[in-house]
Design an enzyme around this catalytic site. Structure first.
Site, PDB file in Angstrom:
ATOM      1  CD  GLU A  77      -2.920  -1.161   2.330  1.00 38.34           C
ATOM      2  OE1 GLU A  77      -2.643  -0.500   3.355  1.00 38.34           O
ATOM      3  OE2 GLU A  77      -4.000  -1.757   2.179  1.00 38.34           O
ATOM      4  CD  GLU A 124      -3.722  -6.428   3.396  1.00 36.94           C
ATOM      5  OE1 GLU A 124      -4.424  -5.820   4.245  1.00 36.94           O
ATOM      6  OE2 GLU A 124      -2.549  -6.113   3.154  1.00 36.94           O
TER       7      GLU A 124
END
Length: 454
Positions: free
Chosen positions: A91, A237
């Site tokens: 991220e 995720e």
């Protein structure tokens, strides 16, 4: 991010016992990767954000990384470790990073994929970037208005072009729980898969009755507008925490996973992209030293507790045959001892500062409004804080003093639905320094695991 990680071999056996055949790691720790040797479990390695500069600045660094973290573990006559992906960063374009990694990610990605290619591994092992869903947005909240964020749009186009050229997937993390947590006006039912929420109507008569599908298809539209309508998407995720917030409960986590896994098992896909979605569940275990900057729930994403024991019944196959997952076997616990506030203490005025210290040095995220231990009174809350500090310090006698306010007991101190845990024997190396204990996490715990998509 655990103070007492389970031994990697115990974790691998847990994965196999539950039929989990793919796992996503956040680094390439040698002990962890070696433990997966010959397991038949597909593995995604990770390169942390703090290594991006090194990987981007010099191709030789990327080449060495691939040699020492990928090539050495590969298949041989005994099976090897079945590595399939390398996640470059994690991220890295979060707005909270203020652009720290913007100039590093694509060069690092290119160098890692080049190193994989030159090692003869590029056809099987692909490099990608696990992205947060904030890299794209929709001004109207309808998927068809989706596009990559303006400040990184050109960069994202370059990244997806490179991924496409190398037949690599786009990886995105999608969190319906965070949609609910971040917005008090978010329709609660839209975070789940029961169809109880008002639908979003979009172009081509496509209807969305849950935020997972809507978020996913906002990415599909963003890729379409970038010129890559058919790029493979992997959900890196997705999950639901079980403590640390009023909406982070075991019951809601069970509800979320039940709905998600049934949809995945049917290969229903999304309105815009029907079919199979490769999906990794976050996460395998709770993490008692993870940052709580986003919220106390961050330490409670695990399907399994810190000791590898399951929290709720579920069916990884998605066929609806829900039962308790098989817990970790061979886990060694510390003695059955707890540290509690001494019953002889009558004046509570001095207790507060000791509780604050205990919590600042341990994990009190199960205390407070909306948590599993919210029903505890003042004395029991103090006992919880003292005990969690005591356990995280390996039940050291010195860790149950608190200016003479605490004592060690042998009767289970758990009460009112609140677990007072006993810590496990750790697989980490423990280094003593005075009366304080510091841990070097030798093993990278399998904190983010993929769920089996059968």
């Amino acid at each position: 991010m655990a103070s007492h990680p389970l031994h990697p071999n115990i974790v691998v056996n847990l994965l196999k016992d539950n039929g989990i055949n793919k796992v996503k790691l956040f680094d390439a720790d040698d002990w962890t990767v070696s433990s997966l040797y010959g397991s038949g479990i597909e593995v995604m390695l990770g390169i942390p954000n703090d290594m991006l500069k090194k990987m981007a600045s010099d191709y030789d660094n990327a080449k060495d990384w691939v040699k020492h973290n990928v090539t050495k573990h590969l298949r041989d006559d005994h099976g090897g470790t079945d590595i399939r992906y390398v996640g470059v960063g994690n991220e890295p374009f979060l707005t909270s990073y203020n652009g720290t990694f913007i100039k590093l990610v694509l060069p690092a990605l290119k160098n890692i994929q080049k190193a994989l290619n030159e090692a003869g591994l590029g056809d099987k092992i692909k490099a990608t970037i696990p992205q947060n869903a904030d890299v794209y947005e929709s001004s109207s909240n309808t998927p068809s208005d989706g596009n990559f964020r303006n400040d990184i749009k050109d960069l994202m186009h370059d990244i997806v072009s490179f991924l496409n050229d190398n037949k690599s997937p786009f990886m995105v993390n999608i969190y319906p729980f965070l949609s609910l947590y971040d917005n008090p006006n978010f329709p609660r039912d839209f975070a789940f898969f029961d169809g109880g929420s008002k639908s979003i109507n979009d172009k081509n008569n496509l209807n969305y009755d849950n935020v997972f599908d809507a978020n996913h298809d906002t990415l599909v539209w963003s890729l379409k507008k970038a010129g890559f309508p058919n790029m493979k998407i992997i959900v890196g995720e997705v999950g639901w925490p079980t403590d640390g917030d009023k909406d982070a409960t075991v019951d809601l986590a069970k509800k979320f996973y039940s709905g998600l896994l049934k949809r995945l098992a049917k290969n229903k896909g999304t309105p815009l992209r029907p079919g199979h979605i490769e999906t990794y569940l976050f996460s395998l275990f709770d993490e008692d030293i993870k940052s709580v900057a986003p919220g106390f729930f961050e330490r409670h994403w695990g399907i399994f507790r810190y000791d590898g024991q399951p929290k709720f019944s579920m069916d990884f196959s998605g066929e609806g045959h829900e039962k308790m997952p098989i817990g970790a076997k061979g886990v060694q616990y510390l003695e059955k001892k707890w540290c509690v506030l001494d019953s002889s203490v009558k004046n509570m005025s001095a207790v507060g500062s000791e509780v604050n210290y205990a919590c600042s040095m341990s994990d009190c995220t199960s205390l407070g409004p909306g948590t599993s231990c919210e029903k505890l009174n003042q004395r029991d809350s103090a006992s919880y804080a003292f005990n969690i500090y005591f356990q995280m310090n390996d039940q050291s006698v010195e860790a149950c003093d608190f200016s003479g306010l605490a004592k060690i007991v042998t009767q289970n101190a758990s009460r009112d639905g609140c677990l007072f845990p006993i810590q496990i024997e750790s697989s980490a190396v423990v280094i003593g320094l005075g009366s304080h204990m510091f841990r070097t996490l030798v093993a990278a715990t399998l904190v983010m695991t993929l769920l089996v998509i059968l």
